[in-house]
Design a protein around this motif. Structure first.
Motif, PDB file in Angstrom:
ATOM      1  N   ARG A  55      56.847  -3.936   4.473  1.00 24.90           N
ATOM      2  CA  ARG A  55      57.140  -5.311   5.109  1.00 24.90           C
ATOM      3  C   ARG A  55      55.238  -5.178   5.371  1.00 24.90           C
ATOM      4  NH1 ARG A  55      62.480  -7.154   7.533  1.00 24.90           N
ATOM      5  NH2 ARG A  55      63.714  -7.648   5.738  1.00 24.90           N
ATOM      6  N   GLN A  56      54.868  -7.232   4.578  1.00 23.75           N
ATOM      7  CA  GLN A  56      53.578  -7.622   5.854  1.00 23.75           C
ATOM      8  C   GLN A  56      52.384  -6.229   4.876  1.00 23.75           C
ATOM      9  OE1 GLN A  56      53.806  -8.140   9.717  1.00 23.75           O
ATOM     10  NE2 GLN A  56      55.426 -10.082   9.010  1.00 23.75           N
ATOM     11  N   VAL A  57      52.201  -5.748   4.149  1.00 22.09           N
ATOM     12  CA  VAL A  57      51.406  -4.638   3.717  1.00 22.09           C
ATOM     13  C   VAL A  57      49.711  -5.503   3.206  1.00 22.09           C
ATOM     14  CG1 VAL A  57      50.350  -3.551   1.037  1.00 22.09           C
ATOM     15  CG2 VAL A  57      52.794  -3.632   1.829  1.00 22.09           C
ATOM     16  N   ASP A  58      48.914  -4.670   3.996  1.00 22.72           N
ATOM     17  CA  ASP A  58      46.995  -5.069   4.051  1.00 22.72           C
ATOM     18  C   ASP A  58      46.686  -4.730   2.919  1.00 22.72           C
ATOM     19  OD1 ASP A  58      44.861  -5.267   3.868  1.00 22.72           O
ATOM     20  OD2 ASP A  58      44.686  -5.331   6.331  1.00 22.72           O
ATOM     21  N   GLU A  59      46.541  -5.274   1.194  1.00 27.01           N
ATOM     22  CA  GLU A  59      46.419  -5.658   0.754  1.00 27.01           C
ATOM     23  C   GLU A  59      44.734  -4.699   0.731  1.00 27.01           C
ATOM     24  OE1 GLU A  59      46.617  -7.566  -2.840  1.00 27.01           O
ATOM     25  OE2 GLU A  59      48.669  -8.684  -1.484  1.00 27.01           O
ATOM     26  N   ASP A  60      43.725  -4.835   1.586  1.00 26.55           N
ATOM     27  CA  ASP A  60      42.416  -4.221   1.416  1.00 26.55           C
ATOM     28  C   ASP A  60      42.174  -3.129   1.865  1.00 26.55           C
ATOM     29  OD1 ASP A  60      41.371  -7.280   0.508  1.00 26.55           O
ATOM     30  OD2 ASP A  60      41.584  -7.774   3.000  1.00 26.55           O
ATOM     31  N   PHE A  61      43.346  -2.403   2.989  1.00 25.75           N
ATOM     32  CA  PHE A  61      43.604  -1.171   2.956  1.00 25.75           C
ATOM     33  C   PHE A  61      44.673  -0.988   2.612  1.00 25.75           C
ATOM     34  CE2 PHE A  61      40.602  -3.643   6.472  1.00 25.75           C
ATOM     35  CZ  PHE A  61      39.854  -2.562   6.071  1.00 25.75           C
ATOM     36  N   SER A  62      44.545  -0.669   1.246  1.00 27.71           N
ATOM     37  CA  SER A  62      46.050   0.348   0.518  1.00 27.71           C
ATOM     38  C   SER A  62      45.707  -0.090  -1.441  1.00 27.71           C
ATOM     39  CB  SER A  62      47.378  -0.685   0.030  1.00 27.71           C
ATOM     40  OG  SER A  62      47.958  -1.067   1.637  1.00 27.71           O
ATOM     41  N   TYR A  63      45.366   1.435  -0.656  1.00 28.38           N
ATOM     42  CA  TYR A  63      45.077   2.559  -2.652  1.00 28.38           C
ATOM     43  C   TYR A  63      45.719   3.384  -2.893  1.00 28.38           C
ATOM     44  CZ  TYR A  63      42.693   5.215   1.560  1.00 28.38           C
ATOM     45  OH  TYR A  63      42.429   6.019   2.676  1.00 28.38           O
ATOM     46  N   VAL A  64      45.476   3.716  -4.428  1.00 27.75           N
ATOM     47  CA  VAL A  64      45.523   4.733  -4.658  1.00 27.75           C
ATOM     48  C   VAL A  64      45.137   6.046  -4.880  1.00 27.75           C
ATOM     49  CG1 VAL A  64      47.843   4.452  -5.806  1.00 27.75           C
ATOM     50  CG2 VAL A  64      45.627   4.380  -7.434  1.00 27.75           C
ATOM     51  N   HIS A  65      44.910   7.471  -4.850  1.00 22.18           N
ATOM     52  CA  HIS A  65      43.827   8.480  -5.266  1.00 22.18           C
ATOM     53  C   HIS A  65      44.500   9.246  -6.354  1.00 22.18           C
ATOM     54  CE1 HIS A  65      42.035   8.583  -1.240  1.00 22.18           C
ATOM     55  NE2 HIS A  65      40.604   8.489  -1.507  1.00 22.18           N
ATOM     56  N   PHE A  66      43.717   8.829  -7.550  1.00 20.69           N
ATOM     57  CA  PHE A  66      43.933   9.971  -8.593  1.00 20.69           C
ATOM     58  C   PHE A  66      43.117  11.536  -8.495  1.00 20.69           C
ATOM     59  CE2 PHE A  66      44.168   5.697 -10.313  1.00 20.69           C
ATOM     60  CZ  PHE A  66      45.782   5.606 -11.104  1.00 20.69           C
ATOM     61  N   LEU A  67      43.857  12.481  -8.160  1.00 15.92           N
ATOM     62  CA  LEU A  67      43.078  14.000  -8.214  1.00 15.92           C
ATOM     63  C   LEU A  67      43.265  14.883  -9.595  1.00 15.92           C
ATOM     64  CD1 LEU A  67      45.109  14.524  -4.978  1.00 15.92           C
ATOM     65  CD2 LEU A  67      42.652  13.334  -5.171  1.00 15.92           C
ATOM     66  N   SER A  68      43.812  15.914  -9.325  1.00 22.78           N
ATOM     67  CA  SER A  68      44.012  16.386 -10.950  1.00 22.78           C
ATOM     68  C   SER A  68      44.790  16.972 -11.471  1.00 22.78           C
ATOM     69  CB  SER A  68      43.234  17.742 -10.269  1.00 22.78           C
ATOM     70  OG  SER A  68      44.532  18.531  -9.543  1.00 22.78           O
ATOM     71  N   ASP A  69      44.546  16.714 -13.352  1.00 19.52           N
ATOM     72  CA  ASP A  69      46.277  17.478 -13.881  1.00 19.52           C
ATOM     73  C   ASP A  69      46.491  18.637 -13.773  1.00 19.52           C
ATOM     74  OD1 ASP A  69      44.597  14.902 -14.988  1.00 19.52           O
ATOM     75  OD2 ASP A  69      44.664  16.131 -16.825  1.00 19.52           O
ATOM     76  N   TYR A  70      48.554  18.142 -13.153  1.00 16.52           N
ATOM     77  CA  TYR A  70      48.837  18.944 -12.601  1.00 16.52           C
ATOM     78  C   TYR A  70      48.099  19.549 -11.341  1.00 16.52           C
ATOM     79  CZ  TYR A  70      49.591  19.327 -18.192  1.00 16.52           C
ATOM     80  OH  TYR A  70      50.174  19.207 -19.275  1.00 16.52           O
ATOM     81  N   GLY A  71      48.068  18.865 -10.458  1.00 18.53           N
ATOM     82  CA  GLY A  71      47.746  19.681  -9.094  1.00 18.53           C
ATOM     83  C   GLY A  71      46.827  20.467  -8.901  1.00 18.53           C
ATOM     84  N   ARG A  72      46.241  20.924 -10.130  1.00 14.25           N
ATOM     85  CA  ARG A  72      45.102  22.294  -9.828  1.00 14.25           C
ATOM     86  C   ARG A  72      44.518  21.914  -8.378  1.00 14.25           C
ATOM     87  NH1 ARG A  72      44.137  20.648 -15.906  1.00 14.25           N
ATOM     88  NH2 ARG A  72      45.593  22.155 -17.169  1.00 14.25           N
ATOM     89  N   PHE A  73      44.454  23.485  -8.650  1.00 11.79           N
ATOM     90  CA  PHE A  73      43.696  23.126  -6.938  1.00 11.79           C
ATOM     91  C   PHE A  73      41.624  23.959  -7.794  1.00 11.79           C
ATOM     92  CE2 PHE A  73      47.210  24.977  -5.054  1.00 11.79           C
ATOM     93  CZ  PHE A  73      46.854  24.807  -4.235  1.00 11.79           C
ATOM     94  N   GLY A  74      40.855  23.543  -7.247  1.00 16.01           N
ATOM     95  CA  GLY A  74      39.491  23.453  -7.681  1.00 16.01           C
ATOM     96  C   GLY A  74      38.733  22.233  -7.786  1.00 16.01           C
ATOM     97  N   SER A  75      37.630  22.412  -8.098  1.00 16.82           N
ATOM     98  CA  SER A  75      36.558  21.167  -8.267  1.00 16.82           C
ATOM     99  C   SER A  75      37.402  20.562  -9.679  1.00 16.82           C
ATOM    100  CB  SER A  75      35.624  21.465  -9.404  1.00 16.82           C
ATOM    101  OG  SER A  75      34.896  22.546  -8.477  1.00 16.82           O
ATOM    102  N   PHE A  76      37.461  19.478  -9.082  1.00 18.92           N
ATOM    103  CA  PHE A  76      38.098  18.163 -10.275  1.00 18.92           C
ATOM    104  C   PHE A  76      36.781  16.678  -9.465  1.00 18.92           C
ATOM    105  CE2 PHE A  76      40.369  17.537  -6.531  1.00 18.92           C
ATOM    106  CZ  PHE A  76      40.339  16.401  -5.866  1.00 18.92           C
ATOM    107  N   GLN A  77      37.363  15.543 -11.114  1.00 20.34           N
ATOM    108  CA  GLN A  77      36.692  14.132 -10.588  1.00 20.34           C
ATOM    109  C   GLN A  77      37.750  13.521 -10.875  1.00 20.34           C
ATOM    110  OE1 GLN A  77      33.414  13.643 -11.423  1.00 20.34           O
ATOM    111  NE2 GLN A  77      34.008  11.523 -11.209  1.00 20.34           N
ATOM    112  N   GLY A  78      38.177  13.031  -9.445  1.00 23.25           N
ATOM    113  CA  GLY A  78      38.901  11.699  -8.716  1.00 23.25           C
ATOM    114  C   GLY A  78      38.449  10.441  -9.203  1.00 23.25           C
ATOM    115  N   GLU A  79      39.679  10.005  -8.589  1.00 23.81           N
ATOM    116  CA  GLU A  79      39.318   8.239  -9.007  1.00 23.81           C
ATOM    117  C   GLU A  79      40.014   7.320  -7.837  1.00 23.81           C
ATOM    118  OE1 GLU A  79      39.051   4.387 -11.436  1.00 23.81           O
ATOM    119  OE2 GLU A  79      40.246   6.500 -12.817  1.00 23.81           O
ATOM    120  N   LYS A  80      39.095   7.063  -7.244  1.00 27.59           N
ATOM    121  CA  LYS A  80      40.100   5.411  -6.015  1.00 27.59           C
ATOM    122  C   LYS A  80      40.215   4.223  -6.330  1.00 27.59           C
ATOM    123  CE  LYS A  80      39.837   4.579  -0.462  1.00 27.59           C
ATOM    124  NZ  LYS A  80      39.232   4.824   0.520  1.00 27.59           N
TER     125      LYS A  80
END
Length: 140
Positions: A55-80
């Motif tokens: 209830r009462q979600v603040d859309e301005d401060f709710s987001y997703v982070h896309f991280l690495s494929d398969y949850g791999r460790f190490g460097s990756f290019q992500g997206e918010k």
């Protein structure tokens, strides 16, 4: 003097291993729809069919982070991405919740996102800021 704090959850349900198949905005609330429900934390734990309403979600401060494929460790290019954009852009998805973290007016669900246009799953976090309550809507 030492002060020791040990977190004791009073959350009655677990979303661990739950698969969110759809998210919908409803008058400032966010509803999560599950493929197979979630788990009641009774003894023994019991599966429950239903949805979760935040209830009462603040859309301005709710987001997703896309991280690495398969949850791999190490460097990756992500997206918010803002959560509202994610919901518009990906109407067909499956998000398996692996971890759930609750704080003051915020929560984070971490897990793996499957979308039809990608062969691999993506490590993703869903961060939500809200001022209402978390309502577990049981289908009974």
């Amino acid at each position: 003097m030492d002060v020791v704090y040990r977190f004791q959850s009073s959350i009655p349900y677990s979303l661990h291993d739950g698969r969110v198949k759809r998210m919908v905005w409803e008058n400032g609330d966010l509803r999560l729809f599950f493929e197979d429900g979630y788990l009641e934390l009774s003894q023994p734990p019991c599966p429950v069919e239903g949805q979760v309403r935040i209830r009462q979600v603040d859309e301005d401060f709710s987001y997703v982070h896309f991280l690495s494929d398969y949850g791999r460790f190490g460097s990756f290019q992500g997206e918010k991405m803002p959560l509202s954009e994610f919901i518009r852009r990906y109407p067909d998805f499956s998000f398996e919740i692996v971890g759930e973290y609750y704080g003051y007016q915020s929560l984070v669900y971490g897990g793996y996102l499957s979308i039809p246009e990608r062969e691999s799953v993506v490590d993703m976090t869903l961060s939500i800021t809200y001022t209402g309550a978390i309502v577990y809507e049981r289908a009974e």
